[in-house]
Design an enzyme around this catalytic site. Structure first.
Site, PDB file in Angstrom:
ATOM      1  N   HIS A 250       0.845  -1.196   0.000  1.00 52.34           N
ATOM      2  CA  HIS A 250       0.000   0.000   0.000  1.00 52.34           C
ATOM      3  C   HIS A 250       0.887   1.257   0.000  1.00 52.34           C
ATOM      4  O   HIS A 250       2.105   1.159   0.135  1.00 52.34           O
ATOM      5  CB  HIS A 250      -0.940   0.014   1.215  1.00 52.34           C
ATOM      6  CG  HIS A 250      -0.236  -0.034   2.535  1.00 52.34           C
ATOM      7  ND1 HIS A 250      -0.244  -1.124   3.367  1.00 52.34           N
ATOM      8  CD2 HIS A 250       0.531   0.881   3.163  1.00 52.34           C
ATOM      9  CE1 HIS A 250       0.461  -0.882   4.437  1.00 52.34           C
ATOM     10  NE2 HIS A 250       0.955   0.333   4.345  1.00 52.34           N
TER      11      HIS A 250
HETATM   12  C1  T46 Z   1       3.676   0.266   6.953  1.00 52.06           C
HETATM   13  C2  T46 Z   1       4.101  -1.018   7.542  1.00 52.06           C
HETATM   14  C3  T46 Z   1       5.541  -1.052   7.922  1.00 52.06           C
HETATM   15  C4  T46 Z   1      -4.109  -0.193  13.396  1.00 52.06           C
HETATM   16  O1  T46 Z   1      -5.198  -0.425  13.965  1.00 52.06           O
HETATM   17  N1  T46 Z   1      -3.326   0.851  13.804  1.00 52.06           N
HETATM   18  C5  T46 Z   1      -2.134   1.144  13.226  1.00 52.06           C
HETATM   19  O2  T46 Z   1      -1.460   2.094  13.653  1.00 52.06           O
HETATM   20  C6  T46 Z   1      -1.699   0.325  12.130  1.00 52.06           C
HETATM   21  C7  T46 Z   1      -0.374   0.599  11.449  1.00 52.06           C
HETATM   22  C8  T46 Z   1      -2.495  -0.709  11.716  1.00 52.06           C
HETATM   23  N2  T46 Z   1      -3.682  -0.958  12.345  1.00 52.06           N
HETATM   24  C9  T46 Z   1      -4.502  -2.095  11.911  1.00 52.06           C
HETATM   25  C10 T46 Z   1      -5.020  -1.982  10.487  1.00 52.06           C
HETATM   26  C11 T46 Z   1      -5.100  -3.431  10.053  1.00 52.06           C
HETATM   27  O3  T46 Z   1      -6.332  -3.972  10.439  1.00 52.06           O
HETATM   28  O4  T46 Z   1      -3.671  -3.253  11.934  1.00 52.06           O
HETATM   29  C12 T46 Z   1      -3.981  -4.110  10.851  1.00 52.06           C
HETATM   30  C13 T46 Z   1      -2.737  -4.375  10.032  1.00 52.06           C
HETATM   31  O5  T46 Z   1      -2.341  -3.143   9.385  1.00 52.06           O
HETATM   32  P1  T46 Z   1      -1.635  -3.149   7.957  1.00 52.06           P
HETATM   33  O6  T46 Z   1      -2.271  -4.157   7.076  1.00 52.06           O
HETATM   34  O7  T46 Z   1      -1.620  -1.744   7.475  1.00 52.06           O
HETATM   35  O8  T46 Z   1      -0.160  -3.637   8.366  1.00 52.06           O
HETATM   36  P2  T46 Z   1       1.156  -3.673   7.508  1.00 52.06           P
HETATM   37  O9  T46 Z   1       2.183  -4.331   8.345  1.00 52.06           O
HETATM   38  O10 T46 Z   1       0.913  -4.228   6.153  1.00 52.06           O
HETATM   39  O11 T46 Z   1       1.570  -2.145   7.314  1.00 52.06           O
HETATM   40  C14 T46 Z   1       1.921  -1.366   8.448  1.00 52.06           C
HETATM   41  C15 T46 Z   1       1.508   0.084   8.206  1.00 52.06           C
HETATM   42  O12 T46 Z   1       0.106   0.155   7.927  1.00 52.06           O
HETATM   43  C16 T46 Z   1       2.248   0.646   7.042  1.00 52.06           C
HETATM   44  O13 T46 Z   1       2.056   2.030   7.003  1.00 52.06           O
HETATM   45  O14 T46 Z   1       4.445   0.925   6.294  1.00 52.06           O
HETATM   46  O15 T46 Z   1       3.323  -1.417   8.665  1.00 52.06           O
END
Ligand code: T46
Length: 136
Positions: free
Chosen positions: A54
């Site tokens: 993303h």
């Molecule tokens: C990035 C990489 C390194 C939250 O509730 N709060 C938060 O602050 C974050 C970051 C995520 N979430 C929830 C949203 C989703 O339901 O946690 C779940 C997993 O999030 P996401 O799919 O975005 O996770 P990653 O590891 O793919 O990405 C995250 C960050 O979103 C992103 O900005 O650079 O870590």
């Protein structure tokens, strides 16, 4: 923000103090070009896991491999660059408008993320076609 390229992303060296007892790295105001509003970290990540996939419209982030290593693929819609992060005093600044994919996590790795904004799902571009439209 939408005009940012992968050239705007860079490695930032975190100042450290090293002596015979080990190393102490210090992150304080002025180390990098944003104020921290949120801190989160990835851990217990399986080695075959794929994270990211993303972009963010307005978010600046510093990714720091506190332990172990992982790779970050950066895309700006025109160019791409793969970055290996494996030193706890070297973080990757990711500016807004950059697609990222994170993989090749080593066993026990921990990815610390310092972020310029609180969590906001509307800031995400989770579809690559949507990202390309955003970049124009
Ligand atoms: C990035 C990489 C390194 C939250 O509730 N709060 C938060 O602050 C974050 C970051 C995520 N979430 C929830 C949203 C989703 O339901 O946690 C779940 C997993 O999030 P996401 O799919 O975005 O996770 P990653 O590891 O793919 O990405 C995250 C960050 O979103 C992103 O900005 O650079 O870590």
């Amino acid at each position: 923000m939408k005009n940012n390229t992968i050239e705007n992303c860079r490695i930032i060296e975190i100042p450290k103090v090293h002596d015979e007892r080990g190393s102490l790295a210090v992150i304080e105001k002025g180390c990098f070009p944003f104020e921290i509003k949120r801190v989160y970290y990835l851990y217990d990540v399986p080695s075959d896991a794929f994270r990211g996939g993303h972009a963010h419209k307005n978010l600046n982030q510093l990714l720091i491999p506190l332990s172990g290593s992982f790779e970050v693929l950066l895309k700006d819609g025109t160019s791409s660059n793969r970055v290996l992060l494996n030193k706890p005093n070297k973080g990757l600044l990711i500016v807004p408008g950059i697609w990222r994919e994170i993989d090749n996590f080593s066993s026990g790795s921990v990815c610390l993320v310092l972020a310029s904004e609180v969590y906001d799902e509307t800031d995400y571009l989770r579809d690559f076609n949507e990202f390309q439209s955003f970049k124009g």
